[in-house]
Structures are given as C-alpha cells and as structure tokens.
Scaffold this active site. Structure first.
Site, PDB file in Angstrom:
ATOM      1  N   ASP A   1      -3.483  12.067 -15.343  1.00 48.16           N
ATOM      2  CA  ASP A   1      -3.407  10.601 -15.426  1.00 48.16           C
ATOM      3  C   ASP A   1      -4.797  10.017 -15.653  1.00 48.16           C
ATOM      4  OD1 ASP A   1      -0.723  10.775 -14.893  1.00 48.16           O
ATOM      5  OD2 ASP A   1      -0.946  10.365 -12.749  1.00 48.16           O
ATOM      6  N   ILE A   2      -4.810   8.769 -16.098  1.00 50.70           N
ATOM      7  CA  ILE A   2      -6.088   8.127 -16.447  1.00 50.70           C
ATOM      8  C   ILE A   2      -7.121   8.222 -15.318  1.00 50.70           C
ATOM      9  CG2 ILE A   2      -5.193   5.798 -15.878  1.00 50.70           C
ATOM     10  CD1 ILE A   2      -6.970   4.805 -18.278  1.00 50.70           C
TER      11      ILE A   2
END
Ligand code: URA
Length: 283
Positions: A130-131
């Site tokens: 994820d970011i």
C-alpha cells in the site's frame, strides 16, 4: 542455504549499463507465455490481446495463442517489439512510504517504478505494498516469476513490523494462529507477537502467507488497533536486512536458483552452470 537473503548482506553484481543489448528468448515457448515472461501481461491477457489482433509475429497478425515462438521470431505488441527476456532477475527493494505500487496512477501520484534507480531494467513487482507501507518489495524482470511468487499456493511467508494505536494482549494474538474470517474474507494461520509498547502505540510482528488486499490493517482493525506504520521485513527467503530506504540490491542468480529449485528456475531461464549475466533492457 542458511538464513534469509539480505540478512547477511548479499551484494548484487555490477549494475548493467542502460545501453546493454537484450538477451534472446531462451527456448521455444507459446506466445502467451513469452509475453507473460516479458512482464507485459498475464497469459490470460495475452490470449485476449491475440484475439483482438494486437500481436504480430514476423509481420503477420497472430490468430492463435497456441503459436510457439523462439529467439529468431520478431514479436510485436501494439506496434512495439516485445522486450526479449533473458534469465529472470530479482531485486530486493526497500520501498519508502508515499509511493504507489502501480505502473500508472489515475491520480498522478508518484509510483515505485518512477522512483527506482535508473540502473534497473524494466521490472514488475511481486505483489504490492500500500502507499504508506514501507519495506521489502521484490522486483523482477519476469512477469511470470512475479505471478508465481505472489501466489498464496507458493506459500511464502510475509513478515511485517506493525506500529498500531491501541492495546492488544498476546492471548488475543495467539487466537489468530487458527486463522480468522473478517467481513466474509478468510485469512489462514497468522503468527503474531507483541514486540513492545511505546506510549499509546504497540509494536507487533505479524506473519502470514497470503497477500490479500490491506490484510495487515484489516486484521489489526479486527483486534481494535489502528495501524500507523507498516514495514514488510521478509518475503519468503528474502529479508529487508539493512537495505537503505529507496535502494535496491540484486539477488545473485545462484541464490535465486537455490531458492526456486533447479526445475522451477529452469522455467525462468535460470540454469546452474549457465548463470552469467544476460542483460535485458528497460522499455
Ligand atoms: N497489509 C496491508 O494492510 N498493507 C500492505 O501494504 C501489506 C499488507
């Protein structure tokens, strides 16, 4: 092999220069497989692209995915030559937070692939982070290898260090060993332990074998915790070790063969005794 790759600093070989020539396809294979190895798409996508008339071999539009190609064929997809694939190469990358694991972002956020050092050829990631997740992301020149390594059936353990707001007991964590179903999604056995408490936060180490979307955050939420830092520290036999944030380190071909086993490694163009570097080019 003892220990994880990266725990004892495994140093990569000399980086390849940008202008190096591509290596030939290793052995005859079906066109869909060759496209997947080149990291262009999955075999299923390849079949669809062929049906849609987007692929030519030696100047002729291909009509069937059963077509077998070899080093002497010229394969063109959407008007661009297929990058020739040499033996699969693999890197450990320490992903900084704030980058998305995607080749393109509709929201124009910076991607992992834009941030990679220039010395790398074209690569795909083994799964995603994820970011705001940091840590170990494996990168490879071979799309089929990426898909193999990320499959839950390959069974490679992913271990994370998690900082989360809230409290949890070791008892509650031990219950995860039997797996858990959250909002209809089943997660297999999870190893989890409290590492330490820090103010209103707790540091955990959590290990699981799946790779489902936001799995660590969902499991933490299920325990009443809110994750505020997430670092992947191992993926199968590979460890983040002391790799600096934003940097890459190539896994030596011999180590990759040891980890995949000779038979599987052969499918990705890696053969014991023939492990000299064969360059591929970034597209
Ligand atoms: N679990 C998550 O919640 N996010 C990640 O990036 C990886 C695992």
């Amino acid at each position: 092999m003892s220990g994880k790759v990266g725990e004892k600093q495994s140093r990569g070989q000399a980086p390849r220069k940008k202008g190096d020539a591509p290596a030939p396809v290793q052995e005859p294979m079906r066109i869909a497989k060759a496209m997947a190895h080149a990291g262009l798409c999955s075999r299923r996508d390849a079949e669809r692209w062929i049906e849609a008339g987007r692929v030519t071999v030696n100047g002729k539009v291909l009509e069937t995915p059963a077509h077998v190609v070899s080093a002497t064929d010229t394969i063109v997809v959407d008007g661009k030559p297929l990058p020739q694939s040499g033996p699969a190469r693999l890197w450990r990358y320490n992903k900084p937070k704030g980058l998305i694991t995607s080749h393109k972002d509709p929201l124009n956020r910076k991607t992992v692939f834009e941030a990679l050092p220039d010395k790398l050829p074209r690569v795909v990631s083994v799964g995603r982070l994820d970011i705001n997740t940091e840590g170990l992301l494996l990168l490879t020149t071979d799309g089929a290898l990426a898909r193999h390594l990320e499959l839950p059936s390959t069974g490679w353990l992913r271990r994370y260090r998690v900082r989360a707001h809230g409290n949890v007991t070791q008892d509650a964590l031990d219950k995860l060993q039997g797996g858990v179903t959250i909002d209809g999604i089943s997660y297999g056995p999870i190893e989890a332990r409290v590492e330490r408490e820090q103010g209103h936060n707790v540091w955990l180490v959590l290990a699981l074998r799946e790779g489902k979307n936001r799995e660590v955050k969902r499991i933490a939420e299920h325990l009443g915790l809110v994750v505020n830092r997430l670092i992947r520290i191992t993926f199968g036999p590979f460890a983040l070790g002391d790799l600096a944030s934003g940097t890459v380190d190539e896994v030596k071909p011999k180590v990759l063969v040891d980890q995949l086993g000779t038979k599987l490694a052969g499918e990705f163009g890696l053969r014991r005794g023939q492990l000299d570097r064969q360059p591929t080019r970034r597209r």
